[in-house]
Scaffold this active site. Structure first.
Site, PDB file in Angstrom:
ATOM      1  N   SER A  20      52.397 -46.378   9.591  1.00  0.00           N
ATOM      2  CA  SER A  20      51.313 -46.881   9.312  1.00  0.00           C
ATOM      3  C   SER A  20      50.260 -47.325  10.543  1.00  0.00           C
ATOM      4  O   SER A  20      51.256 -47.971  11.475  1.00  0.00           O
ATOM      5  CB  SER A  20      51.397 -48.346   8.407  1.00  0.00           C
ATOM      6  OG  SER A  20      50.143 -49.096   7.927  1.00  0.00           O
ATOM      7  N   ASN A  68      48.784 -52.952  20.998  1.00  0.00           N
ATOM      8  CA  ASN A  68      47.816 -53.150  20.245  1.00  0.00           C
ATOM      9  C   ASN A  68      47.566 -54.269  19.564  1.00  0.00           C
ATOM     10  O   ASN A  68      48.410 -55.011  19.216  1.00  0.00           O
ATOM     11  CB  ASN A  68      47.896 -51.708  19.205  1.00  0.00           C
ATOM     12  CG  ASN A  68      48.355 -52.283  17.824  1.00  0.00           C
ATOM     13  OD1 ASN A  68      47.340 -52.609  17.177  1.00  0.00           O
ATOM     14  ND2 ASN A  68      49.628 -51.999  17.757  1.00  0.00           N
ATOM     15  N   GLY A  71      44.157 -55.419  14.705  1.00  0.00           N
ATOM     16  CA  GLY A  71      43.743 -56.675  13.879  1.00  0.00           C
ATOM     17  C   GLY A  71      43.693 -55.987  12.249  1.00  0.00           C
ATOM     18  O   GLY A  71      42.906 -56.432  11.376  1.00  0.00           O
ATOM     19  N   LEU A  72      44.191 -54.815  12.151  1.00  0.00           N
ATOM     20  CA  LEU A  72      44.568 -54.110  10.679  1.00  0.00           C
ATOM     21  C   LEU A  72      42.882 -53.689  10.277  1.00  0.00           C
ATOM     22  O   LEU A  72      42.629 -53.955   9.024  1.00  0.00           O
ATOM     23  CB  LEU A  72      45.170 -55.128   9.721  1.00  0.00           C
ATOM     24  CG  LEU A  72      46.636 -55.351  10.103  1.00  0.00           C
ATOM     25  CD1 LEU A  72      47.178 -56.369   9.244  1.00  0.00           C
ATOM     26  CD2 LEU A  72      47.356 -54.063   9.695  1.00  0.00           C
ATOM     27  N   CYS A 128      51.424 -59.925   8.702  1.00  0.00           N
ATOM     28  CA  CYS A 128      50.098 -60.566   8.571  1.00  0.00           C
ATOM     29  C   CYS A 128      50.075 -62.137   8.728  1.00  0.00           C
ATOM     30  O   CYS A 128      50.943 -62.692   8.034  1.00  0.00           O
ATOM     31  CB  CYS A 128      49.426 -60.360   7.400  1.00  0.00           C
ATOM     32  SG  CYS A 128      49.083 -58.546   6.984  1.00  0.00           S
ATOM     33  N   ASN A 190      58.446 -53.649  12.881  1.00  0.00           N
ATOM     34  CA  ASN A 190      57.270 -53.472  13.139  1.00  0.00           C
ATOM     35  C   ASN A 190      56.980 -53.756  14.690  1.00  0.00           C
ATOM     36  O   ASN A 190      58.121 -53.935  15.318  1.00  0.00           O
ATOM     37  CB  ASN A 190      56.520 -54.642  12.266  1.00  0.00           C
ATOM     38  CG  ASN A 190      55.103 -54.356  12.060  1.00  0.00           C
ATOM     39  OD1 ASN A 190      54.326 -53.845  12.963  1.00  0.00           O
ATOM     40  ND2 ASN A 190      54.396 -54.694  10.846  1.00  0.00           N
ATOM     41  N   THR A 191      56.115 -54.006  15.233  1.00  0.00           N
ATOM     42  CA  THR A 191      55.703 -54.142  16.731  1.00  0.00           C
ATOM     43  C   THR A 191      56.408 -55.639  17.206  1.00  0.00           C
ATOM     44  O   THR A 191      56.391 -56.433  16.266  1.00  0.00           O
ATOM     45  CB  THR A 191      54.287 -53.917  16.860  1.00  0.00           C
ATOM     46  OG1 THR A 191      53.554 -55.157  16.189  1.00  0.00           O
ATOM     47  CG2 THR A 191      53.854 -52.701  16.931  1.00  0.00           C
ATOM     48  N   GLY A 215      56.371 -47.854  20.834  1.00  0.00           N
ATOM     49  CA  GLY A 215      56.766 -46.812  21.650  1.00  0.00           C
ATOM     50  C   GLY A 215      58.145 -46.732  21.986  1.00  0.00           C
ATOM     51  O   GLY A 215      58.668 -47.461  21.607  1.00  0.00           O
ATOM     52  N   GLY A 263      55.477 -43.261  14.900  1.00  0.00           N
ATOM     53  CA  GLY A 263      54.265 -43.956  14.931  1.00  0.00           C
ATOM     54  C   GLY A 263      53.657 -43.401  16.350  1.00  0.00           C
ATOM     55  O   GLY A 263      52.730 -42.538  16.264  1.00  0.00           O
TER      56      GLY A 263
END
Length: 300
Positions: A20, A68, A71-72, A128, A190-191, A215, A263
């Site tokens: 995503s 990054n 902010g979606l 979030c 997730n990150t 990454g 990703g």
């Protein structure tokens, strides 16, 4: 040779998906990549209303990856249903919608809107910030993880994948909480939260100060967390974090992932996903593996 995998009753032709936020909703890459070759396309995060995202600058290159703080940013569920789902339905691939929100009600609204659409799976982004709990991410509190999973699952018509944040003390606690709430599958990681400072301007490289690190640099952490989680829960796992080659993807499968999401690699190699699909097939031929499911969790 069988490359099909099953996630919560949904059969993917192979275990390779997009991650995503790195592939738009497919249209940006459709001219370069044959989307029919992918197991699934995972969309950019979709909220109940349009989100403008964070102020710029919001991307910074770092050693071994990128930060990054987008902010979606997204156009909201109305545009998504009208524009993006019809585009993806042209292709022979599964559709996974990533859902974001600031309150439980936000998530539920999107999930209910998607109930009557032709999407296959829902991926719930619980990294979030929860505005009702002072901004702490939903995914950093096991009680919140279980509660939001249960609420989303109660309203969802499609199987629910909970996307876990690695920014926690013990990923297995969050995984078990999601499983207890009724999650059909998990995706991780997730990150990782990171920071970069511009020494010449003596200020933060990102307007948001911190951003999500993704990454190659995060891959060893991601593989470890997927392995731990696979040994803690009984539901399927979609592994991600620094996958840029078939070798990377296979490492995640051996650690216990049923599928993988690619990703950041899409940014520096738009063909990464299809190359990984081919690379997994080549690996299976080389080692006489006739079913990709034989690789899943083969390392104990």
């Amino acid at each position: 040779m069988n490359t099909k995998v099953n996630i919560a009753g949904v059969e993917l032709k192979n275990p390779v998906m997009t991650a995503s936020g790195t592939f738009g909703s497919g249209a940006e890459y459709g001219e370069m990549v044959d989307l029919n070759r992918l197991g699934a396309v995972v969309t950019k995060g979709v909220a109940n209303v349009p989100w403008p995202g964070n102020p710029t600058p919001r991307i910074a290159e770092v050693y071994g990856g990128m930060l990054n703080a987008i902010g979606l940013q997204n156009p909201g569920i109305d545009v998504f249903v009208e524009r993006d789902i019809p585009f993806l339905k042209q292709y022979d691939t599964k559709i996974v919608v990533n859902v974001c929100g600031r309150t439980t009600e936000d998530y539920v609204e999107v999930v209910e809107r998607l109930g009557d659409t032709e999407v296959d799976l829902l991926e719930i982004n619980i990294s979030c910030p929860n505005v009702k709990e002072g901004g702490i991410a939903f995914g950093q509190d096991p009680k919140a993880v279980e509660a939001i999973t249960r609420e989303v699952k109660r309203r969802a018509k499609q199987p629910v994948i909970m996307k876990l944040s690695p920014n926690v003390t013990d990923i297995t606690v969050m995984a078990k909480a999601a499983e207890a709430g009724g999650a059909d599958a998990l995706s991780l990681i997730n990150t990782l939260t990171g920071m970069k400072i511009d020494i010449h301007r003596r200020t933060f490289a990102l307007a948001n100060k911190t951003g999500g690190l993704s990454g190659p640099a995060v891959k060893p952490v991601a593989v470890r967390m997927v392995y731990q989680t696979a040994n803690a829960v009984k539901i399927p796992i979609i592994g991600m974090g620094g996958i840029s080659t078939a070798e990377d993807a296979i490492e995640f499968l051996l650690a216990g992932a049923t599928a993988v999401s690619v990703g950041t690699a899409n940014f520096f190699n738009p063909y990464a996903t299809v190359e990984i699909v081919q690379g997994i097939e080549d690996y299976m031929k080389r080692y006489g593996v006739d079913d990709v499911n034989q690789l899943i969790g083969a390392v104990r």
